[in-house]
Design an enzyme around this catalytic site. Structure first.
Site, PDB file in Angstrom:
ATOM      1  CG  HIS A  28      -1.906  -1.139   1.221  1.00  6.11           C
ATOM      2  ND1 HIS A  28      -3.069  -1.164   0.481  1.00  6.11           N
ATOM      3  CD2 HIS A  28      -1.848  -2.330   1.881  1.00  6.11           C
ATOM      4  CE1 HIS A  28      -3.708  -2.316   0.688  1.00  6.11           C
ATOM      5  NE2 HIS A  28      -2.978  -3.040   1.523  1.00  6.11           N
ATOM      6  CG  ASN A  62      -7.590  -5.286   0.010  1.00  7.49           C
ATOM      7  OD1 ASN A  62      -6.909  -4.330   0.350  1.00  7.49           O
ATOM      8  ND2 ASN A  62      -7.187  -6.534   0.138  1.00  7.49           N
TER       9      ASN A  62
END
Length: 499
Positions: free
Chosen positions: A55, A137
């Site tokens: 990320h 997600n």
């Protein structure tokens, strides 16, 4: 006289000359006591903190979450208190400030936002009981079901440690030996693997949590964010065209939408399941490679999130933003999901490494101002205030007869699920690795299936034959047509591979 503020050093000293160092004569050499220069250049050398392992590329925006006060719709709606005592859900119209960070998972900090990659969807709720982080997600499932495999799956997806290229042969070497990943990669290599932008993608908590009510009763819960802008994705060809000229199209789209007042919205929905093993299901409800079928466990709306404010500084509000799956508030609890337990350690651990042990003192990570933070924690790198201690600053321990802090009153019944069994290293009993992958393949529209097959053939054609054959065999277990079409695209003898 100019009204501009005066430039100073970090010590507050006015800077009279920001154009030249202090030197012996106009040509130098420079002198060692150049304090202004040394402060300036040494800070510049340290402007970047370690990027996230996963990320790394992301973008932050702020807004609010407005609760419906109920869970469900119409005549089937029940008060939120039926399932959870979490205060942010209890009253209709109750608003909670939020910070959200959208991200890509595998690429580095300056990678493309048009890459085929899961998208992070992390929301920090600043509630009256402190922060709650929902870290998920865009896709509803994950590659693996046990956190011990997390470093392996990420290593396989990251660049080769020698060539520093993302190599399909490495990726599918791992996936071909991980049958549980078939569901996730069916989603990832379809158009859902490249959302059009952040505003038009959905979000999912992925892991299973528990809701706990005031009576100490618990249920299993999954969280889903449904975009109100319409869900849109990109083909590989469309993504390639964007990436040719722009690496940050999704961040740009979100920033500009908020600037023009086109505030994006997502409705938060939950799925509820009784907290037991559910032997009637052909999968384990705690398995994060599985979706709970909506026909059995419908989506129940609980509130709406609106993003209405952009960041004012990218580094302070994005790079230093910290989220963690262990950051829960009363009324929301952990389940025994094996991935969730591992993530809960990993996320907070990585923040302490990246940002420092006092990362929660930063404004972007701290609770809102009406929440009093009272701990006995002291010192550490970059500590810049002492948490509230009570009447006696000399007492930084508990219990104490003299002063200091006390434990909070237990105002609700604790949820105490019963757990028993042998301690072991073992897989779950109901793996069922292929069924939901096959069902999803058949649910796709024709063009989505075509895109999925094309993407697999393009990448697998760069892999060794033994990996191609193993992947085709797995696809054939999901759906006969699925395996056959990939085999034909690769020029493999499907009947021989499937035997």
């Amino acid at each position: 006289m100019s009204e501009k503020p005066v430039l100073t050093t970090r010590q507050g000293h006015p800077v009279h000359n920001n154009q030249q160092q202090r030197t012996v004569g106009s040509r130098g050499p420079a002198t060692l006591e150049n304090y202004q220069f040394l402060e300036k250049i040494s800070h510049f050398d340290r402007e970047r903190i370690p990027e996230r392992v996963v990320h790394a590329r992301g973008f932050v925006a702020h807004g609010e979450f407005e609760a419906y006060g109920t869970i469900g719709t119409g005549d089937d709606a029940v008060p939120a208190s039926t399932y959870t005592r979490a205060k942010l859900f209890q009253e209709k119209g109750k608003k909670t400030p939020v910070t959200i960070r959208f991200s890509t998972v595998i690429g580095g900090r300056d990678s493309s936002e048009a890459a085929r990659d899961p998208r992070g969807f992390a929301v920090k709720f600043r509630t009256e009981d402190g922060n709650w982080d929902m870290v998920g997600n865009n896709l509803q499932v994950f590659f693996i079901r046990d956190a011990i495999k997390f470093p392996d799956v990420i290593h396989s997806l990251k660049p080769d440690p020698v060539t520093f290229r993302q190599e399909p042969n490495r990726i599918f070497d791992f996936m071909s030996n991980t049958p549980e990943a078939m569901h996730m990669i069916t989603w990832l290599f379809s158009p859902y693997g490249i959302p059009k932008n952040y505003r038009t993608m959905r979000g999912s908590g992925v892991n299973t949590y528990r809701f706990v009510n005031a009576q100490g009763e618990g249920v299993l819960v999954k969280f889903h964010w449904l975009t109100q802008q319409g869900e849109h994705n990109l083909t590989q060809e469309q993504a390639d065209a964007i990436q040719a000229t722009e690496l940050g199209h999704a961040s740009k789209d979100l920033y500009e939408a908020i600037e023009r007042g086109d505030y994006p919205k997502w409705e938060l929905n939950v799925q509820i399941m009784s907290d037991d093993e559910h032997p009637e299901l052909d999968f384990d409800p705690l398995d994060d490679t599985k979706i709970w079928p909506r026909e059995q466990f419908p989506y129940l709306p609980v509130g709406m999130m609106t993003l209405n404010r952009n960041v004012t500084n990218f580094h302070n509000e994005n790079e230093q933003a910290a989220f963690g799956t262990g950051v829960l508030v009363d009324g929301i609890d952990f389940s025994d999901d094996k991935m969730l337990v591992g993530r809960t350690f990993s996320y907070s651990d990585t923040q302490r490494y990246r940002v420092g042990p006092n990362y929660l003192q930063l404004p972007i990570n701290a609770p809102r101002q009406d929440v009093v933070v009272s701990t006995n924690q002291d010192g550490g790198q970059m500590s810049y205030h002492v948490d509230k201690r009570g009447a006696n600053p000399h007492i930084n321990f508990e219990p104490s007869t003299i002063a200091g802090l006390r434990e909070a009153d237990e105002s609700y019944r604790e949820y105490r699920p019963f757990v028993s069994g042998q301690i072991m290293r073992a897989p779950i009993e109901r793996e069922n690795n292929y069924k939901q992958a096959g069902e999803q393949y058949r649910k796709f529209d024709d063009w989505e299936r075509d895109e999925l097959i094309k993407n697999f053939v393009t990448l697998l054609s760069q892999c060794e034959k033994v990996i191609q054959e193993k992947m085709v065999w797995h696809f054939s277990q999901c759906d006969e047509e699925y395996g056959r079409r990939v085999a034909e695209g690769l020029g493999l003898d499907y009947s021989a591979v499937r035997a």
